[in-house]
Design an enzyme around this catalytic site. Structure first.
Site, short mmCIF file in Angstrom:
data_model
loop_
_atom_site.label_atom_id
_atom_site.label_comp_id
_atom_site.label_asym_id
_atom_site.label_seq_id
_atom_site.Cartn_x
_atom_site.Cartn_y
_atom_site.Cartn_z
N CYS A 83 0.82 -1.21 0.00
CA CYS A 83 0.00 0.00 0.00
C CYS A 83 0.87 1.27 0.00
O CYS A 83 1.50 1.55 -1.00
CB CYS A 83 -1.00 -0.07 1.14
SG CYS A 83 -2.49 0.84 0.78
N HIS A 174 -3.31 -5.17 1.85
CA HIS A 174 -2.60 -5.40 3.13
C HIS A 174 -2.56 -6.87 3.48
O HIS A 174 -3.36 -7.33 4.31
CB HIS A 174 -3.32 -4.64 4.25
CG HIS A 174 -3.13 -3.16 4.21
ND1 HIS A 174 -2.20 -2.52 4.99
CD2 HIS A 174 -3.73 -2.22 3.46
CE1 HIS A 174 -2.24 -1.22 4.73
NE2 HIS A 174 -3.16 -1.01 3.81
N GLU A 176 -0.70 -8.39 5.41
CA GLU A 176 -0.38 -8.58 6.84
C GLU A 176 -1.64 -8.58 7.71
O GLU A 176 -1.60 -8.99 8.86
CB GLU A 176 0.61 -7.50 7.31
CG GLU A 176 0.05 -6.10 7.49
CD GLU A 176 -0.21 -5.36 6.17
OE1 GLU A 176 -0.04 -5.95 5.10
OE2 GLU A 176 -0.63 -4.18 6.24
N1 GLN Z 1 -3.82 6.29 1.21
C1 GLN Z 1 -2.49 5.99 1.61
C2 GLN Z 1 -1.47 6.81 0.82
O1 GLN Z 1 -1.81 7.39 -0.14
C3 GLN Z 1 -2.17 4.53 1.46
C4 GLN Z 1 -3.11 3.73 2.29
C5 GLN Z 1 -2.53 2.55 2.96
O2 GLN Z 1 -1.31 2.37 3.05
N2 GLN Z 1 -3.40 1.75 3.49
O3 GLN Z 1 -0.34 6.86 1.17
#
Ligand code: GLN
Length: 196
Positions: A83, A174, A176
Site C-alpha cells: 500500500c 494489506h 499482513e
Molecule cells: N492512502 C495511503 C497513501 O496514499 C495509502 C493507504 C494505505 O497504506 N493503506 O499513502
C-alpha cells in the site's frame, strides 16, 4: 543438508501497520527487526515497507535524512512494499504527484478507489498456489501502468494489485491483515532462495 538460516527482515517502523507485518514475517519463518534509523539497516537481509500514509512516511524519511540510504538498501536487497510502501517504491506517483524511490517500474495513483468503496475485502484467485486469496484494501492506490519487467501476480478489476519485479514485491492491499500469510511466505522464500 544444512538448514536455511532464519533471515533477518527489517520492517520500516516510522508510521503505519508495521507491527502486523512483523508478526506475519515471524509466522513465515523470518526474524523481524523494526527499523527507525538508517544505521539499523546494517546486516539485514531484506526490508518491508508497510502501509500507512505515504506522505507522512516521506516527511519522516526526509526529516531523518533517511531517504537516500533507504533507496540504496532497497536497490540492493529484496524489498516488499504494501500500500503506502508500494507507493514509495513506484517510479511515478499521481494524485497528487510526490517523491518516491523510483525502483518499481509502475505508475501509481493514490487513493484511487473513491470514497464509497475506498476500503474493501475481496477474495480472488491469484498466481499463488493454494486457492483464492483474501485481499484487504484500505484507501488503496491503483497501479495504472507497469513496465515490461514487472510480473503481475494478482489483479482487481483488471488493474494489478500484487506485482513482482526482480527482488521487489509490491501489493496495493494489506496481506499482513489477513490470517493467510502466503504473500509474506512468498517474500521470505525469495530472501532465502539462492540468487539466479
Ligand atoms: N492512502 C495511503 C497513501 O496514499 C495509502 C493507504 C494505505 O497504506 N493503506 O499513502
Amino acid at each position: 543438508m544444512t538448514p536455511e538460516p532464519t533471515p533477518r527482515i527489517g520492517v520500516l517502523a516510522i508510521q503505519g501497520d508495521y507491527a502486523a507485518h512483523a508478526s506475519a514475517l515471524a509466522d513465515s519463518g523470518a526474524q523481524p527487526v523494526e527499523v527507525r534509523r538508517p544505521d539499523q539497516l546494517a546486516g539485514l537481509d531484506a526490508l518491508v515497507l508497510p502501509g500507512g500514509e505515504s506522505t507522512t512516511i516521506l516527511l519522516f524519511l526526509e526529516k531523518l535524512n533517511f531517504f537516500a540510504e533507504l533507496g540504496q538498501f532497497c536497490a540492493s536487497h529484496p524489498v516488499f512494499g504494501t500500500c503506502a510502501g508500494a507507493i514509495l517504491l513506484a517510479r511515478e506517483v499521481l494524485n497528487p504527484s510526490q517523491r518516491s524511490l523510483g525502483l518499481l517500474d509502475a505508475v501509481v495513483e493514490r487513493n484511487a478507489y473513491g470514497r464509497q468503496i475506498d476500503s474493501a475485502i475481496l477474495t480472488a484467485e491469484t498466481a499463488l498456489s493454494g486457492g483464492p486469496l483474501e485481499m484487504v484494501f484500505i484507501r488503496a492506490p491503483r497501479i495504472l501502468e507497469v513496465g515490461p519487467e514487472v510480473e503481475v501476480l494478482a489483479r482487481r478489476d483488471g488493474f494489478p494489485v500484487l506485482v513482482r519485479q526482480g527482488r521487489i514485491l509490491a501489493a496495493t492491499f494489506h496481506p499482513e491483515l489477513s490470517a493467510d500469510h502466503r504473500v509474506h511466505k512468498l517474500f521470505v522464500q525469495s530472501v532465502t532462495a539462492p540468487r539466479p
